[in-house]
Design a protein around this motif. Structure first.
Motif, short mmCIF file in Angstrom:
data_model
loop_
_atom_site.label_atom_id
_atom_site.label_comp_id
_atom_site.label_asym_id
_atom_site.label_seq_id
_atom_site.Cartn_x
_atom_site.Cartn_y
_atom_site.Cartn_z
N ARG A 23 50.97 0.38 30.91
CA ARG A 23 50.25 -0.37 29.88
C ARG A 23 48.87 -0.78 30.39
O ARG A 23 48.64 -0.94 31.58
CB ARG A 23 51.03 -1.62 29.48
N HIS A 25 45.67 -3.68 30.23
CA HIS A 25 45.70 -5.12 30.49
C HIS A 25 46.02 -5.89 29.20
O HIS A 25 45.55 -5.51 28.12
CB HIS A 25 44.34 -5.58 31.03
N PRO A 26 46.80 -6.96 29.27
CA PRO A 26 47.18 -7.70 28.06
C PRO A 26 46.00 -8.30 27.30
O PRO A 26 46.11 -8.57 26.10
CB PRO A 26 48.09 -8.82 28.61
N THR A 28 43.30 -6.82 26.58
CA THR A 28 42.57 -5.74 25.92
C THR A 28 42.33 -5.99 24.44
O THR A 28 41.19 -5.81 23.96
CB THR A 28 43.30 -4.40 26.13
N PRO A 29 43.33 -6.37 23.63
CA PRO A 29 43.06 -6.59 22.20
C PRO A 29 41.99 -7.65 21.95
O PRO A 29 41.18 -7.51 21.02
CB PRO A 29 44.43 -7.02 21.65
N SER A 82 47.72 -7.72 17.50
CA SER A 82 47.17 -7.32 18.79
C SER A 82 48.27 -7.15 19.83
O SER A 82 48.24 -6.23 20.65
CB SER A 82 46.14 -8.35 19.27
N TRP A 83 49.26 -8.07 19.80
CA TRP A 83 50.35 -7.97 20.76
C TRP A 83 51.16 -6.70 20.53
O TRP A 83 51.52 -5.99 21.47
CB TRP A 83 51.25 -9.20 20.64
N TRP A 86 49.13 -3.78 21.74
CA TRP A 86 49.16 -3.68 23.19
C TRP A 86 50.48 -3.10 23.69
O TRP A 86 50.50 -2.32 24.65
CB TRP A 86 48.94 -5.07 23.79
N ARG A 87 51.58 -3.44 23.04
CA ARG A 87 52.89 -2.96 23.46
C ARG A 87 53.00 -1.44 23.38
O ARG A 87 53.71 -0.82 24.17
CB ARG A 87 53.98 -3.59 22.59
N THR A 89 50.31 0.69 23.45
CA THR A 89 49.17 1.36 24.06
C THR A 89 49.43 1.54 25.55
O THR A 89 49.65 0.57 26.27
CB THR A 89 47.88 0.54 23.85
N SER A 102 48.65 5.44 21.50
CA SER A 102 48.31 4.20 20.82
C SER A 102 48.74 4.32 19.37
O SER A 102 49.17 5.38 18.91
CB SER A 102 46.80 3.93 20.91
N ASP A 188 48.21 -3.63 34.52
CA ASP A 188 48.30 -5.06 34.31
C ASP A 188 48.84 -5.82 35.51
O ASP A 188 49.13 -7.00 35.45
CB ASP A 188 49.17 -5.36 33.08
#
Length: 512
Positions: A23, A25-26, A28-29, A82-83, A86-87, A89, A102, A188
């Motif tokens: 993944r 970085h958290p 990112t969004p 966004s979360w 991210w999960r 991506t 993605s 991450d």
């Protein structure tokens, strides 16, 4: 979708099940979408204020709770989306390609072959720099959107990933012992076992071990001083037009005896000012170095970029000297790199090898692309190409009758051919030299308009990859142009058959 399952790709394809997905970085969004969120919130506040009965501030205060509730709702929805984004991506690397997946509703899987990598860039926009993050952008030889952008990662992870990809593209990456493939470290900072789609290999379950590629040492070549960059920016056509527009605005306001006239010039001033600042902003702190993995370029003020162009990836190089720079002996160097074509039109520095520099620095930039010019006295040939005019032992020039079509620069138009490249020079007011290695010739063509046909002239065109460099020799004698076309097609074919630049660090015996 649960972890450990293959990811559907566009067109019904399936991602290899052996990939170890990592993944990004958290944060990112937030880095990617903060501007959109700010615009939505400001729009909501403005809309609320404009609905007041002549007193927007009082209305906004009276309904402050509703405004805050609306903002909170937007933040919750945006945060949830966004979360989830991210999960899903993640990126992965195998011995042949780098993968990126993605998408929530519309899933996407991109794949960039390592042997087709043209350049690797580490970008840090202003928002990413605040969090210490960076984006790794992999450009490949393909159409628009064929590259892969991996972001955002910690700056250290991004640098390690770039070194890893360059090592693999050079032919040094290989599957490790035990049947497990080497992959990049998690972005991450978490343990690899928490990454989605863990690898199950022949040696047993679990993720593939990390390939810790050491960044190759570099040798600095040149750096553009800020003072020279500022001076060169103001010695451009855009800067002089801006001065004339400001002077015209002041005269118009004085003649009309009202400052309101100045507002009509605002759009032009903003456009020209943005162009000048953008040139300075993107070329700020420009540095170039050479290393075994290619040409390294670093530049940028509000957004920093660290580009690495592997050997043999530059398709064409152009040396340009605007008229106002001639007194200082400054030159600008552009290049064409496959995969940068679309972006080159929007963000020029991706194809700039030297924004402004002396002749010695410009020739150094040329040596980076083509260390061997294929002639016994390359400096003499370059001197004639940059300053000379008319025919000589090395250059075939446009005939005198071409002055009817180019009365100012006709004596400069001409070409020279060496064992390694074609050199095309043109322009008297704005001097220009284009160098195209034989093996990078995409295709050839002759162009002849009605006036050229009447005068027995033709323009010779070398078709390169999309970019800022357009190789052409205008208004040659038609017979010379035809001979050059026939001979260059043979030279290009022979040079391509001997080109071994795809795996440049791999032993010759392993390139079969």
């Amino acid at each position: 979708m649960s972890d450990g399952l293959p990811v559907p790709a566009p067109g019904g394809a399936t991602a290899p099940s052996s990939l170890a997905w990592q993944r990004v970085h958290p944060v990112t969004p937030l880095v990617k979408g903060w501007l959109v969120l700010v615009v939505v919130v400001l729009g909501l506040l403005r809309s609320t204020a404009e609905q007041g009965d002549g007193d927007g501030a009082r209305f906004a205060l009276h309904h402050l709770a509703w405004v805050l509730l609306g903002i909170a709702a937007i933040v919750v929805v945006a945060g949830t989306y966004s979360w989830l984004a991210w999960r899903v991506t993640a990126y992965a690397i195998d011995p042949d390609a780098v993968h990126m997946r993605s998408g929530i509703l519309f899933k996407q899987h991109r794949k960039a072959r390592l042997d087709r990598i043209q350049a690797i860039e580490v970008r840090q926009p202003l928002a990413a720099r605040i969090f210490g993050l960076a984006e790794v952008k992999v450009e490949v030889a393909g159409g628009d959107g064929s590259g892969v952008s991996i972001g955002y990662l910690t700056e250290r992870t991004a640098q390690e990933l770039r070194a890893d990809l360059l090592a693999r593209a050079a032919g040094l990456g290989a599957p490790s012992s035990g049947g497990k493939q080497a992959v990049a470290a998690p972005a991450d900072g978490t343990d690899a076992k928490h990454a989605p789609d863990a690898v199950t290999s022949a040696a047993g379950p679990g993720p593939a071990p990390t390939l810790h590629a050491t960044e190759a040492p570099e040798q600095p070549l040149f750096e553009v001083p800020s003072g020279r960059l500022v001076a060169s920016t103001f010695l451009t056509v855009e800067a002089w037009v801006l001065v004339l527009v400001v002077a015209g605005a002041v005269v118009a306001a004085a003649a009309a005896r009202t400052p309101a006239v100045l507002f009509s010039f605002v759009p032009v001033l903003i456009g020209l000012g943005s162009a000048l600042f953008g040139r300075f902003n993107r070329s700020f702190a420009f540095r170039a170095a050479t290393s075994p993995d290619g040409i390294r370029l670093r530049h940028g003020l509000t957004e920093t970029r660290a580009q690495t162009i592997p050997p043999g990836r530059v398709q064409a190089v152009e040396l340009v000297q605007p008229f106002l720079w001639r007194r200082f002996g400054w030159w600008r160097v552009h290049v064409n790199v496959a995969g940068y074509g679309r972006e080159a039109n929007a963000k020029g520095p991706t194809t700039v090898l030297l924004p402004v520099g002396s002749r010695a620095e410009a020739t150094t930039a040329l040596w980076l692309v083509l260390p061997d010019l294929g002639t016994a006295d390359p400096l003499a040939l370059l001197g004639e190409a940059l300053d000379g005019s008319g025919p000589s032992d090395a250059f075939t020039a446009a005939p005198r009758r071409s002055r009817w079509l180019d009365p100012v620069g006709w004596r400069r138009n001409g070409y020279a051919v060496t064992a390694r490249a074609v050199l095309a020079r043109s322009g008297r007011v704005r001097r220009r030299l284009v160098v195209v290695p034989h093996e990078r010739t995409q295709s050839l063509g002759l162009e002849q308009g009605p006036l050229q046909r009447r005068l027995g002239l033709a323009s010779f065109v070398l078709h390169s990859t999309p970019g800022s460099v357009h190789p052409e020799v205008p208004h040659l004698d038609a017979r010379d142009a035809r001979v050059l076309l026939d001979e260059q097609s043979v030279r290009a074919r022979e040079a391509r058959s001997q080109d071994l630049s795809e795996r440049w660090l791999q032993p010759p015996g392993a390139r079969a």
